[in-house]
Enzyme design. Sequence first.
Site, PDB file in Angstrom:
ATOM      1  N   TYR A  67       7.356  21.719  21.133  1.00  0.00           N
ATOM      2  CA  TYR A  67       8.547  21.166  21.780  1.00  0.00           C
ATOM      3  C   TYR A  67       8.555  19.663  21.510  1.00  0.00           C
ATOM      4  O   TYR A  67       7.866  18.883  22.172  1.00  0.00           O
ATOM      5  CB  TYR A  67       8.572  21.466  23.285  1.00  0.00           C
ATOM      6  N   PHE A 212      14.712  32.030  28.517  1.00  0.00           N
ATOM      7  CA  PHE A 212      16.165  32.148  28.342  1.00  0.00           C
ATOM      8  C   PHE A 212      16.807  32.808  29.570  1.00  0.00           C
ATOM      9  O   PHE A 212      17.757  33.585  29.440  1.00  0.00           O
ATOM     10  CB  PHE A 212      16.439  32.997  27.103  1.00  0.00           C
ATOM     11  N   PRO A 213      16.289  32.530  30.778  1.00  0.00           N
ATOM     12  CA  PRO A 213      16.750  33.268  31.962  1.00  0.00           C
ATOM     13  C   PRO A 213      18.206  33.000  32.330  1.00  0.00           C
ATOM     14  O   PRO A 213      18.861  33.855  32.936  1.00  0.00           O
ATOM     15  CB  PRO A 213      15.811  32.782  33.075  1.00  0.00           C
ATOM     16  N   GLY A 217      22.254  28.212  29.684  1.00  0.00           N
ATOM     17  CA  GLY A 217      23.376  27.675  30.458  1.00  0.00           C
ATOM     18  C   GLY A 217      24.595  28.581  30.448  1.00  0.00           C
ATOM     19  O   GLY A 217      25.502  28.441  31.272  1.00  0.00           O
TER      20      GLY A 217
HETATM   21  N1  LIG Z   1       8.502  31.798  24.141  1.00  0.00           N
HETATM   22  C1  LIG Z   1       9.530  31.339  23.462  1.00  0.00           C
HETATM   23  O1  LIG Z   1       9.722  31.643  22.282  1.00  0.00           O
HETATM   24  C2  LIG Z   1      10.489  30.407  24.124  1.00  0.00           C
HETATM   25  C3  LIG Z   1      11.677  30.042  23.475  1.00  0.00           C
HETATM   26  C4  LIG Z   1      12.539  29.177  24.129  1.00  0.00           C
HETATM   27  C5  LIG Z   1      12.221  28.678  25.385  1.00  0.00           C
HETATM   28  N2  LIG Z   1      11.038  29.039  25.970  1.00  0.00           N
HETATM   29  C6  LIG Z   1      10.688  28.554  27.330  1.00  0.00           C
HETATM   30  O2  LIG Z   1      11.637  29.062  28.225  1.00  0.00           O
HETATM   31  C7  LIG Z   1      12.207  28.020  28.996  1.00  0.00           C
HETATM   32  C8  LIG Z   1      13.647  28.358  29.322  1.00  0.00           C
HETATM   33  O3  LIG Z   1      14.376  28.645  28.150  1.00  0.00           O
HETATM   34  P1  LIG Z   1      15.708  27.872  27.755  1.00  0.00           P
HETATM   35  O4  LIG Z   1      15.624  26.459  28.222  1.00  0.00           O
HETATM   36  O5  LIG Z   1      15.951  28.159  26.331  1.00  0.00           O
HETATM   37  O6  LIG Z   1      16.851  28.642  28.532  1.00  0.00           O
HETATM   38  P2  LIG Z   1      17.440  28.647  30.021  1.00  0.00           P
HETATM   39  O7  LIG Z   1      16.421  28.241  31.007  1.00  0.00           O
HETATM   40  O8  LIG Z   1      18.098  29.955  30.156  1.00  0.00           O
HETATM   41  O9  LIG Z   1      18.601  27.581  29.931  1.00  0.00           O
HETATM   42  C9  LIG Z   1      18.380  26.219  29.980  1.00  0.00           C
HETATM   43  C10 LIG Z   1      19.734  25.522  29.852  1.00  0.00           C
HETATM   44  O10 LIG Z   1      20.532  25.875  30.980  1.00  0.00           O
HETATM   45  C11 LIG Z   1      20.966  24.709  31.658  1.00  0.00           C
HETATM   46  N3  LIG Z   1      20.772  24.945  33.100  1.00  0.00           N
HETATM   47  C12 LIG Z   1      19.590  25.149  33.738  1.00  0.00           C
HETATM   48  N4  LIG Z   1      19.796  25.343  35.051  1.00  0.00           N
HETATM   49  C13 LIG Z   1      21.140  25.250  35.251  1.00  0.00           C
HETATM   50  C14 LIG Z   1      21.966  25.365  36.396  1.00  0.00           C
HETATM   51  N5  LIG Z   1      21.469  25.602  37.601  1.00  0.00           N
HETATM   52  N6  LIG Z   1      23.305  25.232  36.227  1.00  0.00           N
HETATM   53  C15 LIG Z   1      23.828  24.996  34.999  1.00  0.00           C
HETATM   54  N7  LIG Z   1      23.093  24.885  33.868  1.00  0.00           N
HETATM   55  C16 LIG Z   1      21.758  25.013  33.999  1.00  0.00           C
HETATM   56  C17 LIG Z   1      20.123  23.572  31.182  1.00  0.00           C
HETATM   57  O11 LIG Z   1      20.899  22.405  31.046  1.00  0.00           O
HETATM   58  P3  LIG Z   1      20.620  21.135  32.015  1.00  0.00           P
HETATM   59  O12 LIG Z   1      19.463  20.420  31.408  1.00  0.00           O
HETATM   60  O13 LIG Z   1      21.903  20.375  31.941  1.00  0.00           O
HETATM   61  O14 LIG Z   1      20.332  21.668  33.373  1.00  0.00           O
HETATM   62  C18 LIG Z   1      19.638  24.035  29.800  1.00  0.00           C
HETATM   63  O15 LIG Z   1      20.488  23.582  28.790  1.00  0.00           O
HETATM   64  C19 LIG Z   1      12.012  26.768  28.139  1.00  0.00           C
HETATM   65  O16 LIG Z   1      11.984  25.599  28.903  1.00  0.00           O
HETATM   66  C20 LIG Z   1      10.692  27.044  27.485  1.00  0.00           C
HETATM   67  O17 LIG Z   1       9.624  26.642  28.340  1.00  0.00           O
HETATM   68  C21 LIG Z   1      10.186  29.899  25.367  1.00  0.00           C
END
Ligand SMILES: NC(=O)c1ccc[n+]([C@@H]2O[C@H](COP(=O)([O-])OP(=O)(O)OC[C@H]3O[C@@H](n4cnc5c(N)ncnc54)[C@H](OP(=O)(O)O)[C@@H]3O)[C@@H](O)[C@H]2O)c1
Length: 305
Positions: A67, A212-213, A217
């Site tokens: 990251y 990606f929960p 967004g």
């Molecule tokens: N194992 C893997 O291959 C893999 C791949 C990708 C990610 N990950 C891990 O999974 C975590 C989560 O994945 P992700 O970040 O891709 O997806 P995510 O948690 O589904 O979505 C994050 C996005 O949603 C927005 N968001 C979060 N809370 C919100 C809310 N309450 N209201 C509106 N928008 C909201 C955030 O923007 P804002 O910043 O504006 O809140 C951000 O852009 C990562 O941080 C990482 O640690 C693992």
Amino acid sequence: MNDVQKRIERSGTVRIGDRTVHRMSFGAMRLAGKDVWGPPADRANAVRVARRAVELGVNHIDTADSYAFGVTEGILREALHPYPDDLLIATKAGQAQVRPGVWEPLGRPAYLRQQCEASLRRLGRERIDLFYLHRVDPQVPFDEQIGTMRELQDEGKIAHFGLSGVTVDQIEAARRIIDVAAVQNMFNVAARVGEDVLDHCERERIPFVAWFPIMSGELARADHLVADVAADLNATPAQIALAWLLARSPVICPIPGTSSIAHLEENVAASTLRLADEHLSRLASLQSTDDELAALAAVGSAPKS
Ligand SMILES: NC(=O)c1ccc[n+]([C@@H]2O[C@H](COP(=O)([O-])OP(=O)(O)OC[C@H]3O[C@@H](n4cnc5c(N)ncnc54)[C@H](OP(=O)(O)O)[C@@H]3O)[C@@H](O)[C@H]2O)c1
């Protein structure tokens, strides 16, 4: 424990190796800059978000070496070191970020070793709590990749091992070499991909960490079906997406990522939400099309910011 921290207790707990953590967790990837490629525009804010997560009772934080080339690990150290005893920080190796937002598996033993050492230094730890193989590299013999992780564990550099982006067969093949303390796959209410893996984890009592929960967004949008259920419960759409994951299986740990304290607080507060059968059946109709799922699978190796 204060009243705010009591909220996260309602998400329940899972055992990751010898540690017990709240199921509602935090993903640190969004603390990096655009496309997870460089530092955030506002580092002080990123530090505040990480600290606020711990104040809210989060005791499981997910990050990775790739990251922004260790930027998020450095932010966690700046924000939280010396770490609270109950905080589990998971990191990963085995993917190289080759262009902004583009990841490729890289599981050669020398690289896994190097990245383990780099993460130890950046996090300021002598042992990594939970170390994932970020992706299985199809170009490197599977047993070599898992065997390297076993060596790192035997050498005391990692406490527990996890797998990310895997199938049931891969989990079982790895377990012949090393204990698998957690599995981390993409999963959310609209992209219920690989439910066989979740079912397997449930049977085997392996924590299933859902990345990606909120679908980057997408599930927080006001025009999404999730928003209808949210209106009924006086909640936000993002909270419904997280509550659905908590309800779907007792082994699921959502790791929502955010760079915003307001979103972080909103997400943690979803720990207290309970969805009724009627809400669950309305949400059951949500499923991405095959084309959308194929696009999401591509995101699996190239998360966008
Ligand atoms: N194992 C893997 O291959 C893999 C791949 C990708 C990610 N990950 C891990 O999974 C975590 C989560 O994945 P992700 O970040 O891709 O997806 P995510 O948690 O589904 O979505 C994050 C996005 O949603 C927005 N968001 C979060 N809370 C919100 C809310 N309450 N209201 C509106 N928008 C909201 C955030 O923007 P804002 O910043 O504006 O809140 C951000 O852009 C990562 O941080 C990482 O640690 C693992």
